[in-house]
Design a protein around this motif. Structure first.
Motif, PDB file in Angstrom:
ATOM      1  N   UNK A  24       0.813  -1.061  -0.095  1.00  0.00           N
ATOM      2  CA  UNK A  24       0.017   0.013   0.181  1.00  0.00           C
ATOM      3  C   UNK A  24       1.029   1.165   0.091  1.00  0.00           C
ATOM      4  N   UNK A  25       0.821   1.955  -1.031  1.00  0.00           N
ATOM      5  CA  UNK A  25       1.877   2.982  -1.337  1.00  0.00           C
ATOM      6  C   UNK A  25       1.433   4.392  -0.661  1.00  0.00           C
ATOM      7  N   UNK A  65      -2.350  -6.907 -12.713  1.00  0.00           N
ATOM      8  CA  UNK A  65      -2.542  -5.521 -13.284  1.00  0.00           C
ATOM      9  C   UNK A  65      -1.758  -4.749 -12.466  1.00  0.00           C
ATOM     10  N   UNK A  66      -1.156  -4.955 -11.266  1.00  0.00           N
ATOM     11  CA  UNK A  66      -0.570  -3.958 -10.578  1.00  0.00           C
ATOM     12  C   UNK A  66       0.975  -3.446 -11.099  1.00  0.00           C
ATOM     13  N   UNK A  67       1.321  -2.289 -10.901  1.00  0.00           N
ATOM     14  CA  UNK A  67       2.761  -1.915 -11.283  1.00  0.00           C
ATOM     15  C   UNK A  67       3.815  -2.814 -10.416  1.00  0.00           C
ATOM     16  N   UNK A  68       4.775  -2.894 -11.065  1.00  0.00           N
ATOM     17  CA  UNK A  68       5.934  -3.839 -10.440  1.00  0.00           C
ATOM     18  C   UNK A  68       7.142  -3.049 -10.403  1.00  0.00           C
ATOM     19  N   UNK A 107       5.514  -3.737 -17.694  1.00  0.00           N
ATOM     20  CA  UNK A 107       6.323  -2.595 -17.425  1.00  0.00           C
ATOM     21  C   UNK A 107       6.955  -2.569 -16.061  1.00  0.00           C
ATOM     22  N   UNK A 108       8.251  -2.530 -15.952  1.00  0.00           N
ATOM     23  CA  UNK A 108       8.812  -2.583 -14.352  1.00  0.00           C
ATOM     24  C   UNK A 108       9.388  -1.292 -14.267  1.00  0.00           C
ATOM     25  N   UNK A 247       7.608   1.420  -4.285  1.00  0.00           N
ATOM     26  CA  UNK A 247       7.568   3.008  -4.159  1.00  0.00           C
ATOM     27  C   UNK A 247       7.754   3.449  -5.589  1.00  0.00           C
ATOM     28  N   UNK A 248       8.767   2.858  -6.307  1.00  0.00           N
ATOM     29  CA  UNK A 248       9.015   3.504  -7.602  1.00  0.00           C
ATOM     30  C   UNK A 248       7.694   3.605  -8.552  1.00  0.00           C
ATOM     31  N   UNK A 249       6.747   2.969  -8.169  1.00  0.00           N
ATOM     32  CA  UNK A 249       5.817   3.243  -8.942  1.00  0.00           C
ATOM     33  C   UNK A 249       5.201   4.632  -8.837  1.00  0.00           C
ATOM     34  N   UNK A 250       5.427   5.251  -7.742  1.00  0.00           N
ATOM     35  CA  UNK A 250       5.021   6.548  -7.435  1.00  0.00           C
ATOM     36  C   UNK A 250       5.661   7.850  -8.128  1.00  0.00           C
ATOM     37  N   UNK A 251       6.865   7.207  -8.819  1.00  0.00           N
ATOM     38  CA  UNK A 251       7.490   8.189  -9.756  1.00  0.00           C
ATOM     39  C   UNK A 251       6.785   8.224 -11.129  1.00  0.00           C
TER      40      UNK A 251
END
Length: 251
Positions: A24-25, A65-68, A107-108, A247-251
């Motif tokens: 959970x970001x 479907x979640x970002x990785x 996409x990662x 947390x990189x998905x926040x960027x």
């Protein structure tokens, strides 16, 4: 588990184990079980990639479907792995981000493993809002490091590879060295004292943060270490890599 834009998968690849979880970001915490598979013997690219896919599968339908984000024990520049710490040398020079993206069919976001731990502490832990230089060290199979300066990550520092007594200092002062040499916690703390004193001499940090697997037992060694800067345990302990990668998905 309902999917939201605040959820992402973090994969932490280490020399002995590969771990993953859903984060959970908004809160900076795992909301799934942490799944783990031992790192394949030799840690070659095909085997590690296959195991990463298996890890995502263990997270079940909630991962769909979640970002990785993936963190990895190597110097990482523009998605290319430029070193190989406790993994196969076959990783050196590979476009690893593209390999993981193709294997996971997604996409990662890709980063050094200790830098991921640093990001977790910067976004959600003891380094949040901390001025000056904070140095995160991860004590495990080797010694990883992350430099955080005034809220920004300075990527790809490699304090575990400082030369000490003719070899990389992590071969002498890592958590795996304590187990390999079968020494007491106090004897290991004496080695860490030399490591952290050397780091302080070189960089004069304002805060030292200790993470990695042994951070769940700080009472066994941390009180035996003295330093000019405060030295504290990472808030997210051994989950920091997973949380930081996600947390990189926040960027």
């Amino acid at each position: 588990m309902a999917q939201t834009a605040d959820h992402a998968i973090g994969i932490d690849i280490g020399g002995t184990g590969m771990k993953a979880g859903i984060v959970d970001l908004a809160a900076g915490e795992l909301i799934s079980d942490r799944v783990r598979i031992p790192t394949p013997e030799g840690a070659t690219p095909p085997d590690v990639l296959s195991t990463a896919k298996d890890l995502v599968g263990l997270l079940g339908d909630a991962a769909e479907g979640l970002p990785i984000g993936v963190c990895f024990p190597a110097i990482v520049k523009n998605g290319v792995t430029l070193s190989a710490a406790n993994i196969s040398d076959e990783w050196i020079g590979l476009e690893a981000d593209k390999l993981f993206s193709a294997t996971l069919e997604h996409e990662i976001h890709f980063v050094n493993d200790a830098d991921a731990a640093g990001l977790a502490e910067l976004e959600f832990g003891v380094a949040k809002g901390q001025p000056g230089l904070s140095i995160v060290t991860t004590l495990g199979t080797g010694i990883g490091s992350a430099f955080l300066f005034d809220g920004k990550l300075v990527p790809n520092t490699e304090l575990g590879h400082l030369i000490w007594r003719g070899t990389d200092i992590e071969k002498w002062a890592s958590a795996s060295a304590r187990e390999r040499d079968d020494i007491s916690w106090s004897e290991w703390a004496a080695r860490l004292q030399e490591f952290y004193a050397h780091v302080e001499f070189l960089f004069s940090p304002d805060l030292i943060i200790v993470g990695g697997g042994v951070s769940k037992n700080p009472d066994k060694f941390l009180p035996l270490i003295t330093s000019r800067a405060p030295i504290v345990t990472a808030q997210h302990r051994n989950n920091a890599g997973i949380i930081g990668a996600a947390s990189l998905a926040l960027g």
